[in-house]
Enzyme design. Sequence first.
Site, PDB file in Angstrom:
ATOM      1  N   ASP A 303       0.843  -1.213   0.000  1.00  0.00           N
ATOM      2  CA  ASP A 303       0.000   0.000   0.000  1.00  0.00           C
ATOM      3  C   ASP A 303       0.870   1.252   0.000  1.00  0.00           C
ATOM      4  OD1 ASP A 303      -1.984  -1.893   0.396  1.00  0.00           O
ATOM      5  OD2 ASP A 303      -2.052  -1.556   2.555  1.00  0.00           O
TER       6      ASP A 303
HETATM    7  C1  26A Z   1     -11.675  -7.118   1.242  1.00  0.00           C
HETATM    8  N1  26A Z   1     -10.420  -7.251   1.925  1.00  0.00           N
HETATM    9  C2  26A Z   1      -9.960  -8.599   2.178  1.00  0.00           C
HETATM   10  C3  26A Z   1      -9.686  -6.128   2.287  1.00  0.00           C
HETATM   11  C4  26A Z   1      -8.470  -6.190   3.014  1.00  0.00           C
HETATM   12  C5  26A Z   1      -7.789  -4.988   3.259  1.00  0.00           C
HETATM   13  N2  26A Z   1      -8.235  -3.803   2.838  1.00  0.00           N
HETATM   14  C6  26A Z   1      -9.392  -3.799   2.164  1.00  0.00           C
HETATM   15  N3  26A Z   1     -10.111  -4.916   1.884  1.00  0.00           N
HETATM   16  N4  26A Z   1      -7.758  -7.186   3.587  1.00  0.00           N
HETATM   17  C7  26A Z   1      -6.675  -6.626   4.149  1.00  0.00           C
HETATM   18  N5  26A Z   1      -6.694  -5.307   3.959  1.00  0.00           N
HETATM   19  C8  26A Z   1      -5.727  -4.295   4.413  1.00  0.00           C
HETATM   20  O1  26A Z   1      -4.534  -4.493   3.747  1.00  0.00           O
HETATM   21  C9  26A Z   1      -3.559  -3.776   4.484  1.00  0.00           C
HETATM   22  C10 26A Z   1      -2.190  -4.302   4.181  1.00  0.00           C
HETATM   23  O2  26A Z   1      -1.888  -4.184   2.851  1.00  0.00           O
HETATM   24  C11 26A Z   1      -5.400  -4.403   5.886  1.00  0.00           C
HETATM   25  O3  26A Z   1      -6.300  -3.640   6.656  1.00  0.00           O
HETATM   26  C12 26A Z   1      -3.956  -3.877   5.942  1.00  0.00           C
HETATM   27  O4  26A Z   1      -3.887  -2.606   6.536  1.00  0.00           O
END
Ligand code: 26A
Length: 348
Positions: A303
């Site tokens: 990210d």
């Molecule tokens: C729909 N899903 C699975 C998700 C996520 C996500 N953010 C949005 N949608 N699953 C994990 N994360 C975020 O990814 C970040 C790390 O790259 C987590 O909250 C974490 O901060």
Amino acid sequence: MAVKGNYELLCLENPLLDIQGVGDEKLLEKYGLKANDAILADPEKHMDLYEDLMQNYKAVLIAGGAAQNTARGAQYILPSESVLYIGCVGKDKYGETLENICKEAGVKTEYLYDEKTPTGRCGVVITGHNRSLCTDLAAANNYKLEHLKQDHIWKQVENAKVYYVGGFHLTVCVPAIKALAEEAAAKNKPFILNLSAPFIAQFFKDPLDEILPYVDILIGNETEAAAFAESHNIDSKDVKKIAEIIANGPKKNTQRPRTVVFTQGTDPTIAVTAQDGGKVDVKEVPVHAISEEKIYDTNGAGDAFAGGFVAGIVKGESLEKSIDMGQWLAKLSIQELGPSFPQPKQTY
Ligand code: 26A
């Protein structure tokens, strides 16, 4: 060029609170998690993980949500009042926490508040330099196009110059993604999508394929590239080849060639841009080296890369410089706890 108060970058996705603890093999096994993965929580299997992390693994609560991390990362670099973030939270303490963290980072939020559902959370299990993400979307799953289409919000959509959508949102609200994508294409503004996780290309292939023609810049990593290839019958494991095929795919806005950017861990990032006649331009940009012992955790590294990269695009920098800005910000973020950035601010 970014000017103060313009909110040139608009990001959309799932606002989540990360519940992050240092785990072990046993914890991963207990919940059937892979060391380095991102999944949607199974209500039958994963709901005890969050409490388990808090009670037994000294978990901390930190701001997460992939594109929300990217929004904070981009704002870290851009002039103040450059980034607007949209998603759905609950009317609760965690939603307030996220709003405050964004405010502190200078990111303007336009949240939809779900009165009946709690703010989403992501269980983060750290093992060494790996992170396993298990998300209970809760309120984040209830984002609706009607929120985006309200006059006072849609004005801000029209005002934005660059759009960034986390692929994770393909599990939530495709009509909202499509509305942004169509606005971008109609006005010839860049629309950027992140592949987010292997499961998106595997299990959300149809919504992904619906949005892909609008995508000017696709961002992913090597495992997401492989998952894309497999679900799209691309008979290659070569990241460059996969990028080339995606770059040359059908496109709505023919005024912009598509670029596909694939990071590959510590190997160079590759960027493939479509050219006339099915040809491509290929660039390779090395990562910023860092010694192992300086790494705190890798939650949010991708990210942060996207944040630095998108900041470069907003500033009108070249593709190579934008990628380098992404590598720079990723290097800063992996030295911090979770998806965060060092204070006092460092400059690129
Ligand atoms: C729909 N899903 C699975 C998700 C996520 C996500 N953010 C949005 N949608 N699953 C994990 N994360 C975020 O990814 C970040 C790390 O790259 C987590 O909250 C974490 O901060």
